[in-house]
Design a protein around this motif. Structure first.
Motif: not given
Length: 117
Positions: A87-111
């Motif tokens: 909550n105190l880290s300005p970079a947290h939201r962009p980091l989480m968005d990047a993690v979400a992209e990686q999870y989505a890419a992995h799910a698409a590759a698995q599918a």
């Protein structure tokens, strides 16, 4: 463990606990373990107490453009523990968005691997 200069206290950076990650940004489908993790977790260092002997309440990284913040969580023996503070880290939201992209890419590759669209 770093070499300590006179007056310095050893410190360790660790993943967030409930007080730090409560109400932190978490994209749908992302496990809590990803929200808790900070980019510098597990690193050891040293902090210097102020004139009153108090340790800094916050550590921010990198020093020239603070984007990641760790919050003081007490002492464990002779080592100060600092926990990632999303909550105190300005970079947290962009980091989480990047993690979400990686999870989505992995799910698409698995599918695709299983022949699903």
């Amino acid at each position: 463990m770093p070499t300590l200069l006179r007056g310095e206290v050893a410190c360790v950076l660790q993943a967030a606990e409930y007080l730090q990650y409560k109400d932190a940004y978490r994209p749908p489908g992302i496990p809590l373990r990803e929200v808790r993790r900070g980019p510098y977790d597990g690193q050891h260092g040293a902090v210097r107490p102020d004139a009153n002997g108090d340790l800094p309440k916050l550590l921010s990284f990198p020093a020239h453009d603070p984007r990641i913040t760790y919050e003081y969580d007490g002492m464990k023996g002779t080592t100060a523990v600092y926990r990632y503070a999303p909550n105190l880290s300005p970079a947290h939201r962009p980091l989480m968005d990047a993690v979400a992209e990686q999870y989505a890419a992995h799910a698409a590759a698995q599918a695709a691997k299983q022949g699903r669209p």
